[in-house]
Design a protein around this motif. Structure first.
Motif, short mmCIF file in Angstrom:
data_model
loop_
_atom_site.label_atom_id
_atom_site.label_comp_id
_atom_site.label_asym_id
_atom_site.label_seq_id
_atom_site.Cartn_x
_atom_site.Cartn_y
_atom_site.Cartn_z
N ALA A 82 0.83 -1.21 0.00
CA ALA A 82 0.00 0.00 0.00
C ALA A 82 0.87 1.25 0.00
CB ALA A 82 -0.93 -0.01 1.21
N ALA A 83 1.90 1.28 0.82
CA ALA A 83 2.78 2.44 0.89
C ALA A 83 3.49 2.67 -0.44
CB ALA A 83 3.81 2.25 2.01
N TYR A 84 4.03 1.61 -1.01
CA TYR A 84 4.75 1.70 -2.29
C TYR A 84 3.84 2.22 -3.40
CZ TYR A 84 7.78 0.19 -6.17
OH TYR A 84 8.57 0.15 -7.30
N GLU A 85 2.64 1.65 -3.49
CA GLU A 85 1.70 2.05 -4.54
C GLU A 85 1.25 3.50 -4.37
OE1 GLU A 85 0.22 -0.01 -7.32
OE2 GLU A 85 2.28 -0.57 -6.83
N LEU A 86 0.98 3.91 -3.16
CA LEU A 86 0.50 5.27 -2.91
C LEU A 86 1.57 6.29 -3.26
CD1 LEU A 86 -2.14 6.50 -1.95
CD2 LEU A 86 -1.31 6.36 0.40
N LEU A 87 2.82 6.00 -2.90
CA LEU A 87 3.92 6.93 -3.20
C LEU A 87 4.25 6.94 -4.69
CD1 LEU A 87 6.17 6.08 -0.15
CD2 LEU A 87 5.14 8.31 -0.61
N LYS A 88 4.14 5.79 -5.32
CA LYS A 88 4.48 5.68 -6.74
C LYS A 88 3.44 6.37 -7.63
CE LYS A 88 5.20 2.26 -10.42
NZ LYS A 88 5.22 0.82 -10.75
N LYS A 89 2.17 6.26 -7.25
CA LYS A 89 1.09 6.73 -8.11
C LYS A 89 0.64 8.15 -7.81
CE LYS A 89 -0.79 2.15 -9.17
NZ LYS A 89 -1.98 1.26 -9.11
N SER A 90 1.09 8.71 -6.69
CA SER A 90 0.63 10.06 -6.34
C SER A 90 1.72 10.80 -5.56
CB SER A 90 -0.63 9.98 -5.48
OG SER A 90 -0.99 11.25 -4.98
N ASP A 91 1.86 12.09 -5.84
CA ASP A 91 2.79 12.91 -5.07
C ASP A 91 2.04 13.76 -4.06
OD1 ASP A 91 1.55 14.69 -6.72
OD2 ASP A 91 3.37 15.40 -7.72
N GLY A 92 0.78 13.40 -3.83
CA GLY A 92 -0.04 14.20 -2.93
C GLY A 92 -0.19 13.62 -1.54
N TYR A 93 0.57 12.55 -1.23
CA TYR A 93 0.43 11.90 0.07
C TYR A 93 1.76 11.77 0.79
CZ TYR A 93 -4.47 10.67 -0.46
OH TYR A 93 -5.84 10.73 -0.58
N GLU A 94 1.73 12.12 2.06
CA GLU A 94 2.80 11.81 2.99
C GLU A 94 2.44 10.46 3.60
OE1 GLU A 94 4.43 13.46 7.31
OE2 GLU A 94 3.08 14.69 6.08
N VAL A 95 3.36 9.49 3.57
CA VAL A 95 3.04 8.12 3.98
C VAL A 95 3.87 7.71 5.20
CG1 VAL A 95 3.09 5.69 3.29
CG2 VAL A 95 2.37 7.43 1.65
N LEU A 96 3.19 7.20 6.20
CA LEU A 96 3.82 6.71 7.42
C LEU A 96 3.34 5.30 7.71
CD1 LEU A 96 5.36 6.96 10.16
CD2 LEU A 96 3.25 7.97 11.10
N ILE A 97 4.27 4.36 7.90
CA ILE A 97 3.95 2.99 8.31
C ILE A 97 4.33 2.83 9.78
CG2 ILE A 97 4.39 0.53 7.99
CD1 ILE A 97 5.10 1.03 5.12
N LEU A 98 3.40 2.29 10.57
CA LEU A 98 3.66 1.96 11.97
C LEU A 98 3.72 0.45 12.11
CD1 LEU A 98 1.18 4.45 13.68
CD2 LEU A 98 3.64 4.76 13.37
N GLU A 99 4.85 -0.09 12.53
CA GLU A 99 5.04 -1.53 12.66
C GLU A 99 5.32 -1.90 14.11
OE1 GLU A 99 5.64 -5.43 12.71
OE2 GLU A 99 4.75 -4.35 11.02
N GLU A 100 4.55 -2.86 14.63
CA GLU A 100 4.68 -3.24 16.04
C GLU A 100 6.02 -3.89 16.35
OE1 GLU A 100 2.33 -5.86 19.47
OE2 GLU A 100 1.57 -5.81 17.41
N SER A 101 6.50 -4.74 15.47
CA SER A 101 7.75 -5.46 15.72
C SER A 101 8.95 -4.63 15.24
CB SER A 101 7.72 -6.81 15.00
OG SER A 101 7.88 -6.62 13.60
N GLN A 102 10.10 -5.26 15.27
CA GLN A 102 11.31 -4.64 14.75
C GLN A 102 11.67 -5.20 13.38
OE1 GLN A 102 12.89 -2.09 16.11
NE2 GLN A 102 11.59 -2.07 17.94
N GLU A 103 10.74 -5.95 12.77
CA GLU A 103 11.01 -6.63 11.51
C GLU A 103 10.08 -6.13 10.41
OE1 GLU A 103 13.53 -8.72 11.32
OE2 GLU A 103 13.93 -8.73 13.48
N ILE A 104 10.52 -6.31 9.17
CA ILE A 104 9.71 -6.01 8.00
C ILE A 104 9.23 -7.32 7.38
CG2 ILE A 104 9.70 -5.00 5.68
CD1 ILE A 104 9.95 -2.91 7.84
#
Length: 520
Positions: free
Chosen positions: A16-38
């Motif tokens: 979702a983050a990748y697609e939103l940033l790639k397709k639009s320059d109108g969004y600031e994107v922040l991901i919150l992850e509970e763990s320390q892993e991707i």
């Protein structure tokens, strides 16, 4: 700039983050992850020079958007010196020669071999009616299975349970041998207590007739269209050189290059709603609570936890969400010199080990559900693939039960004892190293209040800027590509202004929508 807050850095969240940033320059994107892993359950665990794939992840999809996305992040290529010993062929260079920065960012092509280990004999999965199966089952049992299937074909049971679904597909005899016990291991419930929709979703079109049709098509000279092959019957798949986590770590790095932010160790605890919208959320990081506002919220966290953290939730919706069940997952990695299993296939393997990616353990005399042979997913998961075998023992349990609460030492001893009992290894002296991993809420389950989930979906859809994606975000036992597809649809809706979310929830529920979908 509008702000998009994404909960979870698993496949759905990162996509979702990748697609939103790639397709639009109108969004600031922040991901919150509970763990320390991707990568969520698709992460790769590193331990003493070896790597573990949590649950096993084949990179194969009928959705052309997904395969194009994977190729964009990690193309099927390799360095001139790379020789895939398992398949006995060299991976071709990309056009223009090798790129030193991307030399390790490659997908490998793997053989898809997963067999059933039942009463110390190997059976093809899905079960094939060939000479080996007849020999392993015995003539009498084969005849019983055949007549049992014919009976099921002419006298269909109402598909009001997973048990009846499997009997209709395979007949009662094969069901009792290869599905009943394993399903109960997986879910902790008898198949008669589980909703049939799980089977319909996970085994689309898989039946005796489907297997026979696939076998016939493979005799034809023309190349098969991947859209027409049942997912459970594929013979090859792609796989990142260093495991699935490598792809998601790479994609996450691309998100950051495009200006996105990923904060780890952030556990979302509350969603603050008003006037049919999510206004903000609160999360805890390093013991401190923070609140952040946003215009769009994309959630891949468990629906159960999401609703528990929302304000002013109607009692009925809270009850449904609280009752949604899960199965938790434990995998025990064991490093051994060899397995007491002979490679009696024609497939070439390192160290001449069995060629299986997974070995399904149907015997009810052990709790073990599956054995992963990491060497066969990728030799690069193993520090010494020419001389050592790195396996993962997969167990299903429930958070808080006696198995979940076992120590790592107890788990290792338990796993070794079951392998010895099965004859896979000789004794605990065969084990050179070990590691245990536990995963909460690995498998959304289809019983208890699940039959009321449509009511909960309608409630969640009343929040116009909240989008639920991914396996846990939708409480669906989806594959990785399905989770990605939900994010594709969510981002398309956000950017197009579409308010109806039916397309997001429909991924992997309507056969014609995904499994048979082709590009026009």
């Amino acid at each position: 700039m509008k702000k998009a807050v994404i909960i979870g850095a698993g496949p759905a969240g990162v996509t979702a983050a990748y697609e939103l940033l790639k397709k639009s320059d109108g969004y600031e994107v922040l991901i919150l992850e509970e763990s320390q892993e991707i990568g969520g359950i698709s992460r790769t665990v590193r331990y003493n020079g070896n790597r573990m794939d949590i649950g096993g992840h084949r990179f194969f999809s009928k959705d052309d958007r997904v395969t194009a996305w994977w190729d964009e992040i990690m193309p099927l290529q390799g360095s001139p010196s790379y020789d895939d010993k398992v398949l006995g062929r060299t991976i071709p260079l990309a056009e223009g020669g090798p790129d030193p920065e991307k030399e390790d960012r490659v997908m490998l092509t793997r053989n898809r071999v997963s067999r059933i280990y039942y009463q110390k004999k190997f059976f093809d999965y899905p079960v094939k009616m060939n000479a080996r199966t007849i020999r392993n089952m015995g003539f009498a049992t084969t005849m019983v299975a055949g007549f049992s299937y014919l009976k099921a074909a002419v006298a269909k049971k109402p598909e009001d349970s997973l048990e009846n679904f499997y009997i209709n597909c395979f007949g009662k005899k094969l069901y009792s041998m290869f599905f009943e016990g394993y399903t109960e291991k997986l879910w902790g419930r008898h198949p008669s207590e589980i909703d049939a929709s799980w089977g319909a979703q996970r085994t689309k079109g898989l039946s005796i007739m489907g297997i026979l049709k696939d076998n016939f098509q493979k005799l034809l000279p023309q190349k098969q269209d991947k859209h027409q092959v049942q997912t459970s019957l594929i013979e090859e798949f792609n796989y990142p050189k260093y495991g699935p986590g490598q792809l998601w770590e790479t994609a996450a790095a691309e998100v950051e290059k495009m200006g996105g932010e990923i904060r780890k160790g952030c556990r979302v605890t509350k969603l603050h709603t008003a006037d049919g919208r999510v206004q903000s959320l609160s999360y805890v990081q390093d013991g401190e609570e923070h609140t952040i506002e946003g215009d769009v919220f994309i959630s891949s966290m468990p629906v159960k936890d999401l609703v528990a953290g929302m304000n002013d939730v109607p009692e009925a919706m809270g009850r449904i969400a609280a009752g949604l069940p899960y199965r938790d997952f434990v995998t025990v990695g064991l490093l051994v010199d060899k397995l007491n299993l002979k490679n009696e296939t024609k497939l070439k393997t390192l160290n001449n080990i069995v060629p299986d990616c997974w070995i399904y353990v149907q015997d009810v005399g052990v709790k073990l559900g599956r054995i992963q042979v990491f060497n066969n997913w990728s030799p690069y998961l193993v520090s010494d693939p020419d001389h050592k075998v790195w396996i993962g023992l997969e167990y299903f349990c429930s958070e808080g039960d006696k198995y979940w609460n076992m120590s790592e030492e107890e788990w290792v001893k338990f796993g070794i004892s079951e392998l010895v009992k099965m004859g896979v290894i000789t004794s605990e002296k065969d084990v050179l190293d070990s590691h245990r991993e536990r995963v909460k809420k690995a498998y959304p389950a289809y019983f208890d209040t699940y039959d009321q989930i449509d009511e909960l979906i309608r409630y969640l859809d009343t929040f116009e800027n909240l989008y639920c994606v991914g396996r846990n975000g939708q409480h669906r036992y989806n594959n990785m590509d399905h989770s990605m597809a939900t994010s594709f649809e969510a981002v398309d809706n956000i950017l197009s202004g579409r308010t109806d979310k039916k397309n997001i929830w429909s991924v992997n529920t309507e056969k014609e929508y995904h499994e048979e979908k082709k590009e026009a």
